[in-house]
Structure formats: structure tokens, C-alpha cells
Design an enzyme around this catalytic site. Structure first.
Site, PDB file in Angstrom:
ATOM      1  N   TYR A 484      -7.141  48.565   1.795  1.00 29.53           N
ATOM      2  CA  TYR A 484      -6.987  47.743   2.997  1.00 29.53           C
ATOM      3  C   TYR A 484      -5.553  47.943   3.469  1.00 29.53           C
ATOM      4  CZ  TYR A 484     -11.422  45.274   2.404  1.00 29.53           C
ATOM      5  OH  TYR A 484     -12.753  44.959   2.308  1.00 29.53           O
TER       6      TYR A 484
HETATM    7  P1  FDA Z   1      -9.862  58.415   5.058  1.00 30.33           P
HETATM    8  O1  FDA Z   1     -10.433  59.754   5.168  1.00 30.33           O
HETATM    9  O2  FDA Z   1      -9.335  57.768   6.299  1.00 30.33           O
HETATM   10  O3  FDA Z   1      -8.771  58.391   3.928  1.00 30.33           O
HETATM   11  C1  FDA Z   1      -8.067  57.236   3.526  1.00 30.33           C
HETATM   12  C2  FDA Z   1      -6.789  57.655   2.807  1.00 30.33           C
HETATM   13  O4  FDA Z   1      -7.105  58.478   1.698  1.00 30.33           O
HETATM   14  C3  FDA Z   1      -5.833  58.480   3.663  1.00 30.33           C
HETATM   15  O5  FDA Z   1      -4.521  58.251   3.227  1.00 30.33           O
HETATM   16  C4  FDA Z   1      -6.249  59.893   3.336  1.00 30.33           C
HETATM   17  O6  FDA Z   1      -5.249  60.859   3.607  1.00 30.33           O
HETATM   18  C5  FDA Z   1      -6.558  59.786   1.881  1.00 30.33           C
HETATM   19  N1  FDA Z   1      -7.570  60.744   1.469  1.00 30.33           N
HETATM   20  C6  FDA Z   1      -8.814  60.866   1.967  1.00 30.33           C
HETATM   21  N2  FDA Z   1      -9.466  61.833   1.336  1.00 30.33           N
HETATM   22  C7  FDA Z   1      -8.631  62.345   0.425  1.00 30.33           C
HETATM   23  C8  FDA Z   1      -8.744  63.388  -0.522  1.00 30.33           C
HETATM   24  N3  FDA Z   1      -9.856  64.081  -0.648  1.00 30.33           N
HETATM   25  N4  FDA Z   1      -7.671  63.686  -1.298  1.00 30.33           N
HETATM   26  C9  FDA Z   1      -6.524  62.992  -1.159  1.00 30.33           C
HETATM   27  N5  FDA Z   1      -6.365  61.983  -0.274  1.00 30.33           N
HETATM   28  C10 FDA Z   1      -7.409  61.664   0.503  1.00 30.33           C
HETATM   29  N6  FDA Z   1     -13.115  49.276   0.911  1.00 30.33           N
HETATM   30  C11 FDA Z   1     -13.686  48.748  -0.202  1.00 30.33           C
HETATM   31  O7  FDA Z   1     -13.093  48.782  -1.274  1.00 30.33           O
HETATM   32  N7  FDA Z   1     -14.928  48.192  -0.128  1.00 30.33           N
HETATM   33  C12 FDA Z   1     -15.650  48.170   1.027  1.00 30.33           C
HETATM   34  O8  FDA Z   1     -16.774  47.662   1.043  1.00 30.33           O
HETATM   35  C13 FDA Z   1     -15.064  48.737   2.203  1.00 30.33           C
HETATM   36  N8  FDA Z   1     -15.727  48.747   3.384  1.00 30.33           N
HETATM   37  C14 FDA Z   1     -15.147  49.303   4.505  1.00 30.33           C
HETATM   38  C15 FDA Z   1     -15.833  49.312   5.718  1.00 30.33           C
HETATM   39  C16 FDA Z   1     -15.233  49.860   6.858  1.00 30.33           C
HETATM   40  C17 FDA Z   1     -15.990  49.877   8.144  1.00 30.33           C
HETATM   41  C18 FDA Z   1     -13.931  50.391   6.773  1.00 30.33           C
HETATM   42  C19 FDA Z   1     -13.271  50.943   8.008  1.00 30.33           C
HETATM   43  C20 FDA Z   1     -13.252  50.396   5.574  1.00 30.33           C
HETATM   44  C21 FDA Z   1     -13.847  49.859   4.428  1.00 30.33           C
HETATM   45  N9  FDA Z   1     -13.185  49.852   3.203  1.00 30.33           N
HETATM   46  C22 FDA Z   1     -13.783  49.290   2.096  1.00 30.33           C
HETATM   47  C23 FDA Z   1     -11.858  50.466   3.086  1.00 30.33           C
HETATM   48  C24 FDA Z   1     -11.990  51.895   2.543  1.00 30.33           C
HETATM   49  O9  FDA Z   1     -12.249  51.845   1.163  1.00 30.33           O
HETATM   50  C25 FDA Z   1     -10.682  52.660   2.758  1.00 30.33           C
HETATM   51  O10 FDA Z   1     -10.368  52.715   4.115  1.00 30.33           O
HETATM   52  C26 FDA Z   1     -10.781  54.074   2.156  1.00 30.33           C
HETATM   53  O11 FDA Z   1      -9.512  54.581   1.951  1.00 30.33           O
HETATM   54  C27 FDA Z   1     -11.580  54.965   3.074  1.00 30.33           C
HETATM   55  O12 FDA Z   1     -11.758  56.236   2.541  1.00 30.33           O
HETATM   56  P2  FDA Z   1     -12.154  57.408   3.558  1.00 30.33           P
HETATM   57  O13 FDA Z   1     -12.232  58.655   2.797  1.00 30.33           O
HETATM   58  O14 FDA Z   1     -13.328  56.963   4.367  1.00 30.33           O
HETATM   59  O15 FDA Z   1     -10.931  57.345   4.540  1.00 30.33           O
END
Ligand code: FDA
Length: 553
Positions: A484
Site C-alpha cells: 500500500y
Molecule cells: P506493479 O507492476 O505496479 O509493481 C508494484 C511494485 O513492484 C513496483 O515497484 C514494481 O517496480 C515492482 N515490481 C513489479 N514486478 C516486479 C518484478 N517482477 N521484479 C521486481 N520488482 C517488481 N495488496 C494486498 O496485499 N492484498 C490485496 O487484496 C490487494 N488488492 C489490491 C487491489 C487493487 C485494485 C490494487 C490497485 C492494489 C491491491 N493491492 C493489494 C496492492 C498490491 O498488492 C500492490 O500494489 C502490488 O505491489 C501490486 O503488484 P503488481 O505486480 O500488480 O504491481
């Protein structure tokens, strides 16, 4: 009406067709970078398919396709020089090598759900490595494990596991479009949290490309780095390609119930107060959250008015009889009745809580497009260690009336169970025993970025609710959760290094005393700070690191 979509902010991506590219690097270095990449990619057809330059007609749709917070997809938001969508590890290695050589920053994106847009926005010249093509999920039911590529969504993970077994799953988040790359590396909590802990607690191996462009697994990266990427935010350390996860058992039948109460009725506040003192002590098979939102309602005389609705959502890992007898014993005040409960399979619950119709098509979980319109939003979070007085609860919840109906959300998510048993230093995520519940404050709005005053007003609302809560929540440090992400907590310096003391301001909120070890790992594996963002771990010698560069807790 607050629905499950409240957990899973379901916003439709805004496709902005007109864009000004604030490409801050010279065309020269851009071309050199492209040349470097094409040289390292094995064949030119693959290269052309995997790279999107701003001249490419699909550049904007690829960029916007996984942006979940339109606050960071406006005309003025800085855009990447390139979007690279690797289809194997050597493409990621080449991207690291060439970015380093040509002085470009990398933003790694998996699911694009970062609350502050850090996976696709940067103020310095940058490229996005978007892992959408690395999304396989290979489940081994006999071993009760799976290899999950970083670009997979949690919906895909849940679906692929359920395809093989109805009695196995994984303790991760609620919204099916969240990517495992960011989610697992920041913690990852959901409805199995009281039973099993976080997603990051169940990672048993990982594949990563480090700042030198080397491909590493758990054995070759070593236990320090493997520890750091499970909750410490992998973006500070490298690019995760895949995780090996340990699956957890779930019963064939689980029971859910969703019960709404009007907060204007006195007994509802008492009920919430009661929830505070029991929710973390329930049997770990039971988890009850409570969320608050304003809704339009009609009273007995037929008058329309706005009320605050408290929605209690229960999940019980068992059948309805088990839930009812547990509730009778542990929380009779809620008055749960058989008719309030629905028995489902675990995957049906996942599907329903993701915002889809009850017992609908499970394939929905594979769909990456959000079901509803996307709105800009800002979220903040607190941990509660002592029950909050009824008076304070009432005051903070009444603040929901200050915003438009349904736009503000305050939600309480209970702790206890397995979360209290896992030691604080097991992984970088430190918030374990001693927490009663966490509070999630969210505001979303419809106005665009041009309406600066309106946007400021909404941001002020959520910040002032958070400020109001200061005396009543965790302190020294006030806890925060990396997934978050909240840039209000502080950021690295734009230019020049950030000191340990400065980064501690937000680092200790996210990681408590684990922050010191994260700094140590960063200093060891990426001393030149190649992998960085506004809140990445800075590579500075921490007080706990001695001359031999050994970590001393
Ligand atoms: P994104 O791709 O935006 O990455 C997030 C961060 O991780 C960035 O700093 C990115 O550079 C880095 N990153 C991504 N992939 C990487 C990789 N392969 N290697 C290294 N770094 C990497 N949380 C939770 O705990 N429980 C929940 O139920 C929810 N629900 C939820 C719903 C909605 C609608 C949103 C917008 C967000 C959540 N979240 C959540 C929060 C979510 O866990 C958090 O935003 C995560 O970081 C998202 O991961 P993504 O890969 O989708 O994001």
C-alpha cells in the site's frame, strides 16, 4: 452499496489518446540503447514484436493497459522511452545490461497495481520492463508447489491451482488482476491471512536478474537476497522472473456471509467496538472484515438520505453449521443467521470476492481487464494495536460524510491467527504479533488532473483522516505496508544519495527493525543503486554492518 469490489477497486483503464512525451533523454542515447538491445536480442523479428517505442501505434494502449491508478496516466505524467515486453530471461538480462550502459532507469511492471504508479512512472529517463509475456503458472499437486512467472496475475494463479485441485490454494490478495511480481515481493495479504499468513511467507524459491544482469535462483542468490525480496520489495534488488510457491490446503466447502448494518443505529457502533476486541482472537478458520462507506438509503417514511453503512464480510473455512456455532460462541452480537450464509467452493469465493457474479464463469479470473470504470485514488493504511474508543471510531467514520456518496472507504481487516505466530524478522514484512487489525483509508474521485483544486481537496481529505488517527494507531514507528505504497511517508533524494537516517523515516514504517538488514543486502548486491525508485532501499552502510560487511542484528 459497498460490494466486494470495495476490496478490488475495479476501475476501467482510461485510454488517453493525446500525449506529450516528456522524453528527457536525447534521441541519441535512445537510439544507442535500441541498438544495444537489438544487438543482444537473438533475432530481429522477436525484437520488433517485444519493443514499443513512442512511434508505435500500440505504445499507448500497451502503456495504459495495466495502469490501475489513472492518477498516473494523465497527459503530464512522464512516459517511458521504451516499453520492453521480454519473453524470456535473456531479454531481461539484455535490458538490464543496455539500460546500465546507456544510463537509463528501469521500472519493472508486472500487474501495474502500484498505488503510486512507481512501476510505470519516473521523473528521470526510463524504460519499462513489462513482464506481461512471462505469465505461466505450473502447478505440481503432488509436491503441493507451483512455479509462477512474475507477469502472471493472482487470478491466474488461483484459477490454475483450482484446475488441478479443489483442496489447494495460495494465501494472496483479493483483486484478481494484481500481478504476482509486485504483490508477492511486498507481502500480499487476503482472506487466508489469519490461517496461513502472507503470500511472501510461502515463497520457497525465486528466479531473478540482478544489477549485473546475472540470472540467479535461491541457491545462487544466497539467503540474504532471497530474504529481502520476500516482502522487502524486489524492485530495490533486481527483476524477479518467477517464484516457486508452497500451496496450502483449503476445504472443499467454505462459507461466506455479507451483512450490512446502518451506522446511524446506536447498536452498530457498539457492534464495531465489540468486533475490535474479538476479531483477532477468533478461530483462525474464521476471518471477519468490516468496511464503511456512505450509501443512499430510503427511510420508513420514504425519504432519501445518505447513511454510513457498515458491511461485515465473513469467510469461514468450513461448512455453515461450523460457522454458526463458532459465531454463537465468539461473536453472537452480529446475529448471523443461516440465511445470511452461502456455502461455496474456495475458487467460487475467490471469483465472487473479485467482484464477479455469484457462481459465474471461473474463467473471468483469467481476464486482465477490470470490470468497472477506473477512477483516480489515494490510499493510506494504519495498524491498530489497542482498541480505539467508541467516540473516536464515531468521529473518524463520520468523516465519510465529507466526501461524495460512496467515494470514501474505511475498512478494518483483522489480524491474529497465523500472523501472530510468524516472527517479525522471518521476512522483511514486520507487522505480526501485537496488531489487532489494520485500517485501510481510500478516497477515489471523478475529476481529472486539470481540476487541481478538487484533486487537492480529495487528497487533503484522506490525509487529514489519517492525521486525525495518529494518537490511536501504531507508533514509533507508525506502521505502513509496502504494497500500500504511500509517497507521503517520504522519498529518496532526486539527486545524490539518500542517507540511512533519511530513508529510515519511511523504511522503518514499512519494515521496522528489518530495514537495517534490507540496507545491508542492498549495499551488498547493488552498491551503485542501479535498481532505484522514489522509495527504494538505499545502498548505504548501516550501523549494523561491520568492517567485514557482515550483518550484525
Ligand atoms: P506493479 O507492476 O505496479 O509493481 C508494484 C511494485 O513492484 C513496483 O515497484 C514494481 O517496480 C515492482 N515490481 C513489479 N514486478 C516486479 C518484478 N517482477 N521484479 C521486481 N520488482 C517488481 N495488496 C494486498 O496485499 N492484498 C490485496 O487484496 C490487494 N488488492 C489490491 C487491489 C487493487 C485494485 C490494487 C490497485 C492494489 C491491491 N493491492 C493489494 C496492492 C498490491 O498488492 C500492490 O500494489 C502490488 O505491489 C501490486 O503488484 P503488481 O505486480 O500488480 O504491481
Amino acid at each position: 452499496k459497498m460490494k466486494y469490489s470495495a476490496y478490488c477497486s475495479l476501475f476501467l483503464c482510461i485510454i488517453v489518446s493525446l500525449l506529450s512525451f516528456s522524453l528527457r533523454a536525447s534521441a541519441h542515447s535512445h537510439e544507442d540503447f535500441l541498438q544495444c538491445l537489438s544487438h543482444h536480442f537473438s533475432n530481429s523479428t522477436t525484437f520488433a514484436k517485444l519493443i514499443y517505442t513512442p512511434n508505435d501505434p500500440s505504445y499507448i494502449s500497451v502503456l495504459n493497459s495495466t495502469i490501475r491508478n489513472p492518477r498516473f496516466s494523465s497527459l503530464s505524467t512522464p512516459k517511458p522511452l521504451l516499453i520492453i515486453t521480454p519473453s524470456n530471461s535473456s531479454h531481461v538480462q539484455a535490458s538490464v545490461y543496455c539500460s546500465k550502459k546507456h544510463g537509463l532507469q528501469i521500472r519493472t511492471r508486472s500487474g501495474g497495481h502500484d498505488y503510486e504508479g512507481l512501476s510505470y512512472v519516473s521523473e528521470v529517463p526510463f524504460v519499462i520492463i513489462d513482464l506481461r509475456n512471462l505469465n505461466s503458472v505450473i502447478v505440481d499437486v503432488h509436491e503441493k508447489t507451483a512455479w509462477v512467472e512474475a507477469g502472471a496475475t493472482i487470478g491466474e494463479v488461483y484459477y490454475r491451482i483450482a484446475e488441478k485441485s479443489g483442496n489447494l490454494s495460495f494465501p494472496a490478495g483479493v483483486c484478481h488482476t494484481v500481478g504476482v511480481g509486485g504483490h508477492f515481493s511486498g507481502g500480499g495479504y487476503g482472506f487466508l491471512m489469519r490461517k496461513y499468513g502472507l503470500a511472501a511467507d510461502h515463497i520457497i524459491d525465486a528466479q531473478l536478474v540482478n544489477a549485473e544482469g546475472k540470472f540467479l535462483d535461491r541457491e545462487s542468490m544466497g539467503e540474504d537476497l532471497f530474504w529481502a525480496i520476500r516482502g522487502g520489495g524486489a524492485a530495490s534488488f533486481g527483476i524477479v522472473l518467477a517464484w516457486k510457491i508452497r500451496l496450502v490446503p483449503v476445504p472443499s466447502t467454505v462459507t461466506i456471509s455479507i451483512v450490512d448494518r446502518n451506522l446511524e443505529q446506536n447498536e452498530t457502533l457498539k457492534l464495531v467496538n465489540r468486533w475490535q476486541s474479538v476479531a483477532d482472537k477468533f478461530d483462525e478458520d474464521l476471518l471477519i472484515t468490516v468496511g464503511f462507506q456512505t450509501v443512499n438509503s430510503t427511510d420508513r417514511e420514504g425519504n432519501n438520505k445518505t447513511i454510513i453503512q457498515a458491511t461485515f464480510v465473513s469467510l469461514f473455512l468450513g461448512k455453515v453449521d461450523g460457522l454458526l456455532s463458532l459465531m454463537e460462541k465468539s461473536f453472537p452480537e452480529l446475529g448471523l443467521k443461516r440465511g445470511d450464509c452461502i456455502e461455496l467452493s474456495w475458487i467460487e469465493v475467490v471469483h465472487y470476492f473479485a467482484g464477479f457474479p455469484l457462481r459465474g464463469e471461473l474463467e473471468d479470473l483469467l481476464n486482465r481487464t477490470p470490470q468497472e470504470g477506473l477512477s483516480p485514488f489515494k490510499t493510506k493504511l494504519d495498524y491498530v494495536t489497542k482498541p480505539i474508543s467508541e467516540k473516536v471510531l464515531e468521529t473518524v467514520l463520520q468523516r465519510l460524510y465529507e466526501e461524495e456518496v460512496g467515494k470514501g472507504l474505511i475498512q478494518f481487516f483483522p489480524y491474529g491467527g497465523k500472523m501472530s505466530e510468524i516472527p517479525e524478522s522471518e521476512i522483511p514484512f514486520p507487522h505480526r504479533a501485537g496488531n489487532l487489525y489494520k485500517i485501510f483509508y481510500r478516497i477515489e474521485w471523478d475529476e481529472g488532473e486539470r481540476d487541481v483544486k478538487a484533486v487537492e481537496r480529495h487528497l487533503d481529505w484522506v490525509r487529514s483522516v489519517y492525521n486525525y488517527m495518529t494518537p490511536y494507531v501504531s507508533k514509533n514507528p507508525r506502521g505502513a505496508y509496502l504494497n500500500y505504497r504511500d509517497l507521503d511517508l517520504g522519498t529518496n533524494n532526486d539527486k545524490g544519495p539518500t542517507s540511512y537516517a533519511q530513508a529510515s523515516i519511511w523504511g522503518k514504517k514499512y519494515f521496522g527493525s528489518n530495514f537495517k538488514r534490507l540496507v545491508h543486502v542492498k549495499t551488498k548486491v547493488d552498491p551503485k543503486n542501479f535498481f532505484r525508485n522514489e522509495q527504494s532501499i538505499p545502498p548505504v552502510p548501516s550501523p549494523g554492518v561491520n568492517k567485514n560487511n557482515n550483518y550484525t542484528p
